[in-house]
Design a protein around this motif. Structure first.
Motif, PDB file in Angstrom:
ATOM      1  N   PHE A  28      34.949  46.331  18.339  1.00  0.00           N
ATOM      2  CA  PHE A  28      34.206  45.092  18.610  1.00  0.00           C
ATOM      3  C   PHE A  28      32.725  45.294  18.288  1.00  0.00           C
ATOM      4  CE2 PHE A  28      31.451  42.580  21.363  1.00  0.00           C
ATOM      5  CZ  PHE A  28      31.767  41.310  20.899  1.00  0.00           C
ATOM      6  N   HIS A  31      32.358  45.081  14.671  1.00  0.00           N
ATOM      7  CA  HIS A  31      32.560  43.681  14.260  1.00  0.00           C
ATOM      8  C   HIS A  31      31.307  42.846  14.517  1.00  0.00           C
ATOM      9  CE1 HIS A  31      34.240  39.683  13.888  1.00  0.00           C
ATOM     10  NE2 HIS A  31      34.058  39.428  15.165  1.00  0.00           N
ATOM     11  N   ILE A  32      30.768  42.961  15.706  1.00  0.00           N
ATOM     12  CA  ILE A  32      29.656  42.088  16.078  1.00  0.00           C
ATOM     13  C   ILE A  32      28.389  42.460  15.277  1.00  0.00           C
ATOM     14  CG2 ILE A  32      28.659  43.226  18.129  1.00  0.00           C
ATOM     15  CD1 ILE A  32      29.652  39.567  18.024  1.00  0.00           C
ATOM     16  N   VAL A  35      28.924  40.630  12.106  1.00  0.00           N
ATOM     17  CA  VAL A  35      28.744  39.194  12.386  1.00  0.00           C
ATOM     18  C   VAL A  35      27.240  38.882  12.449  1.00  0.00           C
ATOM     19  CG1 VAL A  35      28.940  37.464  14.228  1.00  0.00           C
ATOM     20  CG2 VAL A  35      30.937  38.802  13.566  1.00  0.00           C
ATOM     21  N   GLY A  78      36.993  42.363  12.173  1.00  0.00           N
ATOM     22  CA  GLY A  78      37.403  41.516  13.310  1.00  0.00           C
ATOM     23  C   GLY A  78      38.880  41.679  13.641  1.00  0.00           C
ATOM     24  N   VAL A  79      39.670  42.063  12.617  1.00  0.00           N
ATOM     25  CA  VAL A  79      41.118  42.195  12.847  1.00  0.00           C
ATOM     26  C   VAL A  79      41.406  43.282  13.892  1.00  0.00           C
ATOM     27  CG1 VAL A  79      43.333  42.712  11.761  1.00  0.00           C
ATOM     28  CG2 VAL A  79      41.637  41.383  10.526  1.00  0.00           C
ATOM     29  N   LEU A  82      41.003  42.253  17.438  1.00  0.00           N
ATOM     30  CA  LEU A  82      42.015  41.209  17.656  1.00  0.00           C
ATOM     31  C   LEU A  82      43.361  41.848  17.990  1.00  0.00           C
ATOM     32  CD1 LEU A  82      42.643  38.184  17.546  1.00  0.00           C
ATOM     33  CD2 LEU A  82      43.147  38.418  15.134  1.00  0.00           C
ATOM     34  N   PHE A 107      39.442  27.830  13.401  1.00  0.00           N
ATOM     35  CA  PHE A 107      38.695  29.079  13.232  1.00  0.00           C
ATOM     36  C   PHE A 107      38.875  29.619  11.802  1.00  0.00           C
ATOM     37  CE2 PHE A 107      38.882  33.783  13.627  1.00  0.00           C
ATOM     38  CZ  PHE A 107      37.625  34.026  14.135  1.00  0.00           C
ATOM     39  N   ILE A 111      35.945  29.811   8.853  1.00  0.00           N
ATOM     40  CA  ILE A 111      35.583  31.064   8.169  1.00  0.00           C
ATOM     41  C   ILE A 111      35.700  30.882   6.655  1.00  0.00           C
ATOM     42  CG2 ILE A 111      36.309  33.431   7.716  1.00  0.00           C
ATOM     43  CD1 ILE A 111      37.007  33.714  10.536  1.00  0.00           C
ATOM     44  N   LEU A 142      29.531  29.169  10.303  1.00  0.00           N
ATOM     45  CA  LEU A 142      29.506  30.439  11.056  1.00  0.00           C
ATOM     46  C   LEU A 142      29.303  30.156  12.549  1.00  0.00           C
ATOM     47  CD1 LEU A 142      27.286  32.748   8.834  1.00  0.00           C
ATOM     48  CD2 LEU A 142      29.681  33.103   9.413  1.00  0.00           C
ATOM     49  N   THR A 145      32.466  28.909  14.010  1.00  0.00           N
ATOM     50  CA  THR A 145      33.392  30.050  14.162  1.00  0.00           C
ATOM     51  C   THR A 145      33.054  30.824  15.432  1.00  0.00           C
ATOM     52  OG1 THR A 145      33.340  30.263  11.758  1.00  0.00           O
ATOM     53  CG2 THR A 145      34.321  32.070  12.965  1.00  0.00           C
ATOM     54  N   ILE A 149      35.557  31.382  18.804  1.00  0.00           N
ATOM     55  CA  ILE A 149      36.046  32.688  19.281  1.00  0.00           C
ATOM     56  C   ILE A 149      35.438  32.998  20.651  1.00  0.00           C
ATOM     57  CG2 ILE A 149      34.368  34.216  18.192  1.00  0.00           C
ATOM     58  CD1 ILE A 149      38.002  34.970  17.979  1.00  0.00           C
ATOM     59  N   HIS A 150      34.227  32.522  20.856  1.00  0.00           N
ATOM     60  CA  HIS A 150      33.592  32.692  22.160  1.00  0.00           C
ATOM     61  C   HIS A 150      34.395  31.921  23.223  1.00  0.00           C
ATOM     62  CE1 HIS A 150      30.603  32.469  25.352  1.00  0.00           C
ATOM     63  NE2 HIS A 150      30.770  31.165  25.344  1.00  0.00           N
ATOM     64  N   ARG A 186      25.938  33.848  27.505  1.00  0.00           N
ATOM     65  CA  ARG A 186      26.770  34.878  26.870  1.00  0.00           C
ATOM     66  C   ARG A 186      26.844  34.650  25.356  1.00  0.00           C
ATOM     67  NH1 ARG A 186      32.639  37.285  28.382  1.00  0.00           N
ATOM     68  NH2 ARG A 186      33.190  37.952  26.311  1.00  0.00           N
ATOM     69  N   ARG A 300      30.477  44.483  28.241  1.00  0.00           N
ATOM     70  CA  ARG A 300      31.257  43.241  28.078  1.00  0.00           C
ATOM     71  C   ARG A 300      32.715  43.486  28.480  1.00  0.00           C
ATOM     72  NH1 ARG A 300      34.404  41.688  23.795  1.00  0.00           N
ATOM     73  NH2 ARG A 300      34.546  39.458  23.329  1.00  0.00           N
ATOM     74  N   ARG A 304      35.118  41.999  31.703  1.00  0.00           N
ATOM     75  CA  ARG A 304      36.490  41.478  31.598  1.00  0.00           C
ATOM     76  C   ARG A 304      37.407  42.230  32.552  1.00  0.00           C
ATOM     77  NH1 ARG A 304      38.665  40.476  25.843  1.00  0.00           N
ATOM     78  NH2 ARG A 304      37.914  42.567  25.413  1.00  0.00           N
TER      79      ARG A 304
HETATM   80  C1  HEM Z   1      32.643  35.751  10.227  1.00  0.00           C
HETATM   81  C2  HEM Z   1      32.705  34.903  11.199  1.00  0.00           C
HETATM   82  C3  HEM Z   1      32.791  35.351  12.634  1.00  0.00           C
HETATM   83  C4  HEM Z   1      31.883  35.134  13.615  1.00  0.00           C
HETATM   84  C5  HEM Z   1      30.570  34.403  13.468  1.00  0.00           C
HETATM   85  C6  HEM Z   1      32.377  35.768  14.827  1.00  0.00           C
HETATM   86  C7  HEM Z   1      31.687  35.808  16.027  1.00  0.00           C
HETATM   87  C8  HEM Z   1      32.122  36.418  17.169  1.00  0.00           C
HETATM   88  C9  HEM Z   1      31.428  36.413  18.444  1.00  0.00           C
HETATM   89  C10 HEM Z   1      30.083  35.752  18.711  1.00  0.00           C
HETATM   90  C11 HEM Z   1      32.189  37.071  19.346  1.00  0.00           C
HETATM   91  C12 HEM Z   1      31.871  37.349  20.826  1.00  0.00           C
HETATM   92  C13 HEM Z   1      32.409  36.224  21.689  1.00  0.00           C
HETATM   93  C14 HEM Z   1      32.228  36.483  23.173  1.00  0.00           C
HETATM   94  O1  HEM Z   1      32.655  37.530  23.674  1.00  0.00           O
HETATM   95  O2  HEM Z   1      31.689  35.622  23.846  1.00  0.00           O
HETATM   96  C15 HEM Z   1      33.370  37.503  18.634  1.00  0.00           C
HETATM   97  C16 HEM Z   1      34.409  38.167  19.208  1.00  0.00           C
HETATM   98  C17 HEM Z   1      35.590  38.425  18.559  1.00  0.00           C
HETATM   99  N1  HEM Z   1      35.874  38.241  17.216  1.00  0.00           N
HETATM  100 FE1  HEM Z   1      34.656  37.442  15.846  1.00  0.00          FE
HETATM  101  N2  HEM Z   1      33.589  36.339  14.567  1.00  0.00           N
HETATM  102  C18 HEM Z   1      33.889  36.090  13.232  1.00  0.00           C
HETATM  103  C19 HEM Z   1      35.025  36.461  12.555  1.00  0.00           C
HETATM  104  C20 HEM Z   1      36.125  37.025  13.168  1.00  0.00           C
HETATM  105  C21 HEM Z   1      37.402  37.269  12.542  1.00  0.00           C
HETATM  106  C22 HEM Z   1      37.781  36.877  11.114  1.00  0.00           C
HETATM  107  C23 HEM Z   1      38.199  37.836  13.476  1.00  0.00           C
HETATM  108  C24 HEM Z   1      39.625  38.294  13.365  1.00  0.00           C
HETATM  109  C25 HEM Z   1      40.255  38.564  12.291  1.00  0.00           C
HETATM  110  C26 HEM Z   1      37.423  37.976  14.680  1.00  0.00           C
HETATM  111  C27 HEM Z   1      37.869  38.540  15.839  1.00  0.00           C
HETATM  112  C28 HEM Z   1      37.175  38.598  17.007  1.00  0.00           C
HETATM  113  C29 HEM Z   1      37.754  39.059  18.246  1.00  0.00           C
HETATM  114  C30 HEM Z   1      39.174  39.538  18.430  1.00  0.00           C
HETATM  115  C31 HEM Z   1      36.758  38.948  19.224  1.00  0.00           C
HETATM  116  C32 HEM Z   1      36.889  39.224  20.709  1.00  0.00           C
HETATM  117  C33 HEM Z   1      37.272  40.629  20.981  1.00  0.00           C
HETATM  118  C34 HEM Z   1      37.432  40.865  22.452  1.00  0.00           C
HETATM  119  O3  HEM Z   1      37.732  39.940  23.217  1.00  0.00           O
HETATM  120  O4  HEM Z   1      37.202  41.997  22.845  1.00  0.00           O
HETATM  121  N3  HEM Z   1      36.181  37.475  14.458  1.00  0.00           N
HETATM  122  N4  HEM Z   1      33.298  37.104  17.304  1.00  0.00           N
END
Ligand code: HEM
Length: 397
Positions: A28, A31-32, A35, A78-79, A82, A107, A111, A142, A145, A149-150, A186, A300, A304
């Motif tokens: 994560f 990923h972030i 992002v 991000g995968v 996930l 979503f 993207i 963006l 998106t 996910i938030h 958040r 974070r 949870r």
């Molecule tokens: C490129 C565009 C993307 C943006 C702007 C983005 C943004 C974010 C943000 C802001 C969060 C935190 C949310 C929170 O906890 O409040 C997040 C979490 C997450 N994102 Fe992304 N995301 C993007 C793409 C992706 C993609 C393509 C995937 C999956 C293939 C993904 C999977 C996840 C997952 C699984 C979490 C949460 C993980 C957890 O709960 O521990 N995201 N994303």
């Protein structure tokens, strides 16, 4: 809340849940960071274009390119979280995604729109790049998106509210048409760092292109990045405090939370100190930033864990169906992936830094051969294993 435990996968998990949890936090964080770079570079590319002038336009072009690459990396990375979140928090993740099913599907659309528009901005037109319109649509997509996910990530933390969200008095609303909760501090806490992390990225840009581009341009980019990182990190500290104050006291005073807060504060202090030397201090700043993001990701996850423990769920009590074979294959694939990907990264690193049009890299030849051979060996191993297991289980013949 016994039903939550009953919604778990009856087969259990193939390896100790804590390992998935640690990997989830780590992936994560990565990923972030991507992002943040996507959002920050898109926003700054727009700003640079609007502001005009040689350096800003040049930087805007560079950042337009960055945003396309960082989007693919954010998606790919991000995968991983996930998969992990679906394995250890499946009752929560799937319910939350079902409650907002249309948004979960949207979503993917947002993207795709963002990715396409960022390419239209980067590739369109001659010299200056494409129309600003595409960059603005990309940034808007963006943000959508991120909100989706938030919403899913936050909804999963409140199982006691799920029934209220679908209860419409006369009927149960299973349309999945709404996102039911947004936690603004958040959300800002994960989005605002886009500019701070991109600031650090610009310091790295200065460090990387030193010697290739003019000193004045490289120093300008790096000190612009260092200032941006400092100012936005100060703002980020305030938003973090706002978020913290909205959470329960036992989270606030937990040692991990305190460590994360101290990490963030010391990072601001460090940024303050390195303002006069942004190019030379780019690497330690990037390492420091990564450690702070990692601490924030751990905090974070702690939040949870505490929230879901309070409704009687513990991921550590997930049924364990130990499968050593698949776990070994998983980690071996992971290590192999790192070895394979390191080759194109090294080539890109050397080519990008060089002033030559054609570059020979004999020192990387052996590494290249290994990077090509490994996936072939992997394919044979996986195919043979798959066949052997299918034959053994009687599912093939
Ligand atoms: C490129 C565009 C993307 C943006 C702007 C983005 C943004 C974010 C943000 C802001 C969060 C935190 C949310 C929170 O906890 O409040 C997040 C979490 C997450 N994102 Fe992304 N995301 C993007 C793409 C992706 C993609 C393509 C995937 C999956 C293939 C993904 C999977 C996840 C997952 C699984 C979490 C949460 C993980 C957890 O709960 O521990 N995201 N994303």
């Amino acid at each position: 809340m016994g039903f939550l435990n009953n919604m778990r996968d009856v087969f259990g998990v193939p390896f100790y849940p804590v390992v998935f949890q640690v990997l989830m936090v780590l992936t994560f964080a990565i990923h972030i960071i991507f992002v943040n770079i996507v959002m920050g570079s898109t926003a700054l590319a727009i700003w640079g274009r609007i502001k005009g002038g040689d350096y800003y336009i040049r930087l805007s072009r560079g950042l337009a390119r960055t945003s396309t690459i960082a989007t693919s990396l954010a998606i790919v990375v991000g995968v991983a979280p996930l998969l992990f979140v679906q394995v250890i928090y499946d009752p929560f993740w799937y319910t939350s995604a079902q409650i907002s099913a249309w948004w979960a599907l949207l979503f993917l659309v947002s993207i795709a729109v963002s990715f396409t528009c960022s390419y239209l901005f980067y590739l369109g037109g001659k010299g200056r790049g494409g129309s600003l319109f595409w960059a603005l649509v990309s940034l808007a997509a963006l943000l959508i998106t991120a909100v989706i996910i938030h919403g899913i990530s936050v909804q999963m933390l409140s199982p006691e509210k799920w029934h209220k969200w679908i209860d419409r008095g006369t009927h149960v609303d299973l349309s999945g048409g709404m996102i039911h909760t947004i936690d603004l501090p958040r959300l800002l806490h994960f989005i605002l760092p886009a500019l701070a992390i991109t600031g650090v990225y610009l310091m790295l840009y200065g460090w990387y292109y030193r010697g290739k581009y003019s000193d004045s341009y490289v120093n300008w980019v790096a000190s612009f990045g260092a200032k941006l990182a400092l100012y936005v990190s100060c703002l980020q500290g305030l938003v973090g405090l706002w978020w913290l104050l909205t959470e329960k006291p036992h989270f606030m005073v937990h040692p991990l939370t305190i460590l994360a807060v101290l990490g963030g504060a010391s990072f601001v202090g460090y940024l303050f100190k390195i303002q006069n030397d942004p190019v030379d201090k780019a690497i330690p700043t990037a390492i420091f930033a990564f450690v702070v993001v990692l601490l924030m990701s751990a905090a974070r996850e702690l939040l949870r864990y505490l929230k879901l423990s309070s409704v009687g769920y513990s991921l550590y009590s997930y049924k364990l169906s130990l499968s050593l074979g698949s776990t070994v294959l998983f980690f071996a694939t992971f290590i192999m992936g790192l070895l394979v990907i390191s080759y194109p990264i090294m080539v890109a690193y050397k080519v990008g830094k060089s002033k030559e049009k054609l570059l020979e890299l004999p020192e990387l030849n052996l590494w290249g051969k290994i990077a090509v051979a490994l996936p072939m060996i992997w394919f044979v191993v996986v195919a043979v294993l798959g066949l052997a297991i299918s034959i053994k289980n009687g599912t093939l013949f």
